[in-house]
Design a protein around this motif. Structure first.
Motif, PDB file in Angstrom:
ATOM      1  N   LYS A  24       0.813  -1.220   0.000  1.00  0.00           N
ATOM      2  CA  LYS A  24       0.000   0.000   0.000  1.00  0.00           C
ATOM      3  C   LYS A  24       0.847   1.271   0.000  1.00  0.00           C
ATOM      4  CE  LYS A  24      -3.607  -2.442   2.523  1.00  0.00           C
ATOM      5  NZ  LYS A  24      -4.353  -2.547   3.765  1.00  0.00           N
ATOM      6  N   LEU A  25       2.156   1.130   0.192  1.00  0.00           N
ATOM      7  CA  LEU A  25       3.035   2.291   0.271  1.00  0.00           C
ATOM      8  C   LEU A  25       3.470   2.746  -1.118  1.00  0.00           C
ATOM      9  CD1 LEU A  25       5.285   1.101   3.220  1.00  0.00           C
ATOM     10  CD2 LEU A  25       3.298   2.618   3.326  1.00  0.00           C
ATOM     11  N   ASN A  26       3.765   4.036  -1.229  1.00  0.00           N
ATOM     12  CA  ASN A  26       4.265   4.547  -2.509  1.00  0.00           C
ATOM     13  C   ASN A  26       5.774   4.305  -2.594  1.00  0.00           C
ATOM     14  OD1 ASN A  26       5.766   6.804  -1.397  1.00  0.00           O
ATOM     15  ND2 ASN A  26       3.821   7.884  -1.161  1.00  0.00           N
ATOM     16  N   SER A  27       6.360   4.597  -3.745  1.00  0.00           N
ATOM     17  CA  SER A  27       7.765   4.280  -3.975  1.00  0.00           C
ATOM     18  C   SER A  27       8.701   5.047  -3.035  1.00  0.00           C
ATOM     19  CB  SER A  27       8.148   4.536  -5.428  1.00  0.00           C
ATOM     20  OG  SER A  27       7.951   5.896  -5.751  1.00  0.00           O
ATOM     21  N   VAL A  28       8.362   6.269  -2.683  1.00  0.00           N
ATOM     22  CA  VAL A  28       9.206   7.047  -1.757  1.00  0.00           C
ATOM     23  C   VAL A  28       9.191   6.399  -0.378  1.00  0.00           C
ATOM     24  CG1 VAL A  28       9.463   9.278  -0.593  1.00  0.00           C
ATOM     25  CG2 VAL A  28       8.894   9.207  -3.031  1.00  0.00           C
ATOM     26  N   GLU A  29       8.020   6.005   0.082  1.00  0.00           N
ATOM     27  CA  GLU A  29       7.900   5.363   1.392  1.00  0.00           C
ATOM     28  C   GLU A  29       8.647   4.022   1.414  1.00  0.00           C
ATOM     29  OE1 GLU A  29       3.530   7.075   2.739  1.00  0.00           O
ATOM     30  OE2 GLU A  29       3.636   5.431   1.285  1.00  0.00           O
ATOM     31  N   LEU A  30       8.519   3.267   0.324  1.00  0.00           N
ATOM     32  CA  LEU A  30       9.224   1.990   0.247  1.00  0.00           C
ATOM     33  C   LEU A  30      10.731   2.197   0.273  1.00  0.00           C
ATOM     34  CD1 LEU A  30       7.043   0.082  -2.357  1.00  0.00           C
ATOM     35  CD2 LEU A  30       7.312  -0.467   0.071  1.00  0.00           C
ATOM     36  N   ARG A  31      11.215   3.210  -0.434  1.00  0.00           N
ATOM     37  CA  ARG A  31      12.650   3.514  -0.458  1.00  0.00           C
ATOM     38  C   ARG A  31      13.130   3.875   0.952  1.00  0.00           C
ATOM     39  NH1 ARG A  31      16.912   2.532  -3.386  1.00  0.00           N
ATOM     40  NH2 ARG A  31      15.539   2.746  -5.148  1.00  0.00           N
ATOM     41  N   ILE A  33      11.884   2.894   3.772  1.00  0.00           N
ATOM     42  CA  ILE A  33      11.897   1.673   4.568  1.00  0.00           C
ATOM     43  C   ILE A  33      13.115   0.824   4.209  1.00  0.00           C
ATOM     44  CG2 ILE A  33      10.700  -0.538   4.932  1.00  0.00           C
ATOM     45  CD1 ILE A  33       8.078   1.137   4.828  1.00  0.00           C
ATOM     46  N   CYS A  34      13.388   0.688   2.926  1.00  0.00           N
ATOM     47  CA  CYS A  34      14.570  -0.074   2.494  1.00  0.00           C
ATOM     48  C   CYS A  34      15.846   0.547   3.050  1.00  0.00           C
ATOM     49  CB  CYS A  34      14.653  -0.139   0.972  1.00  0.00           C
ATOM     50  SG  CYS A  34      13.426  -1.214   0.231  1.00  0.00           S
ATOM     51  N   ASP A  35      15.954   1.862   2.958  1.00  0.00           N
ATOM     52  CA  ASP A  35      17.138   2.548   3.481  1.00  0.00           C
ATOM     53  C   ASP A  35      17.307   2.289   4.975  1.00  0.00           C
ATOM     54  OD1 ASP A  35      17.731   3.568   0.980  1.00  0.00           O
ATOM     55  OD2 ASP A  35      16.942   5.571   1.406  1.00  0.00           O
ATOM     56  N   ARG A  36      16.214   2.337   5.717  1.00  0.00           N
ATOM     57  CA  ARG A  36      16.284   2.111   7.164  1.00  0.00           C
ATOM     58  C   ARG A  36      16.676   0.677   7.479  1.00  0.00           C
ATOM     59  NH1 ARG A  36      18.196   3.010  11.622  1.00  0.00           N
ATOM     60  NH2 ARG A  36      16.889   2.798  13.436  1.00  0.00           N
ATOM     61  N   ILE A  37      16.157  -0.277   6.723  1.00  0.00           N
ATOM     62  CA  ILE A  37      16.508  -1.678   6.933  1.00  0.00           C
ATOM     63  C   ILE A  37      18.009  -1.870   6.692  1.00  0.00           C
ATOM     64  CG2 ILE A  37      16.262  -4.015   5.994  1.00  0.00           C
ATOM     65  CD1 ILE A  37      13.243  -3.306   5.617  1.00  0.00           C
ATOM     66  N   TRP A  38      18.535  -1.276   5.609  1.00  0.00           N
ATOM     67  CA  TRP A  38      19.972  -1.399   5.328  1.00  0.00           C
ATOM     68  C   TRP A  38      20.797  -0.739   6.421  1.00  0.00           C
ATOM     69  CZ3 TRP A  38      21.650  -5.081   2.597  1.00  0.00           C
ATOM     70  CH2 TRP A  38      20.939  -5.540   1.494  1.00  0.00           C
ATOM     71  N   GLN A  39      20.321   0.379   6.955  1.00  0.00           N
ATOM     72  CA  GLN A  39      21.027   1.035   8.070  1.00  0.00           C
ATOM     73  C   GLN A  39      21.098   0.110   9.277  1.00  0.00           C
ATOM     74  OE1 GLN A  39      18.719   4.550   8.835  1.00  0.00           O
ATOM     75  NE2 GLN A  39      20.232   5.899   7.880  1.00  0.00           N
ATOM     76  N   LEU A  40      19.982  -0.512   9.601  1.00  0.00           N
ATOM     77  CA  LEU A  40      19.942  -1.424  10.742  1.00  0.00           C
ATOM     78  C   LEU A  40      20.855  -2.627  10.526  1.00  0.00           C
ATOM     79  CD1 LEU A  40      16.110  -1.342  11.506  1.00  0.00           C
ATOM     80  CD2 LEU A  40      17.947  -0.348  12.899  1.00  0.00           C
ATOM     81  N   GLU A  41      20.857  -3.169   9.313  1.00  0.00           N
ATOM     82  CA  GLU A  41      21.724  -4.301   8.992  1.00  0.00           C
ATOM     83  C   GLU A  41      23.192  -3.905   9.143  1.00  0.00           C
ATOM     84  OE1 GLU A  41      21.256  -7.331   6.547  1.00  0.00           O
ATOM     85  OE2 GLU A  41      19.330  -7.636   7.538  1.00  0.00           O
TER      86      GLU A  41
END
Length: 86
Positions: A24-31, A33-41
């Motif tokens: 349900k998220l738009n591409s900016v929101e998905l990006r 989230i992806c950026d935050r996941i990579w930061q956490l990793e």
């Protein structure tokens, strides 16, 4: 003088609920989230808290061996991050 008190309401979501909401998220929101996941990793890897799989460990060992043979091969971390952000 009156004091303003803010109340914060935290909503907890299960993993299944989060996965259900992702489409349900738009591409900016998905990006974001992806950026935050990579930061956490990255934080977990750098702090030693990561728990890589056997497959990931084998890949890292192969890459380290390759690097040991030719330290000039490959790209700088800054180049890699720049390409990933494109």
């Amino acid at each position: 003088m009156p004091v303003l008190t803010l109340q914060t309401k935290f909503i907890t979501m299960s993993q299944a609920e989060i996965l259900e909401q992702l489409p349900k998220l738009n591409s900016v929101e998905l990006r974001e989230i992806c950026d935050r996941i990579w930061q956490l990793e990255e934080e977990q890897l750098l702090s030693g808290r990561a728990n890589p799989s056997d497959e990931e460990k084998a890949l890292l060992d192969r890459e380290l061996e390759e690097y040991s043979r030719d330290r000039e091969a490959g790209s700088s971390w800054e180049d890699v991050k720049s390409r990933l952000k494109q």
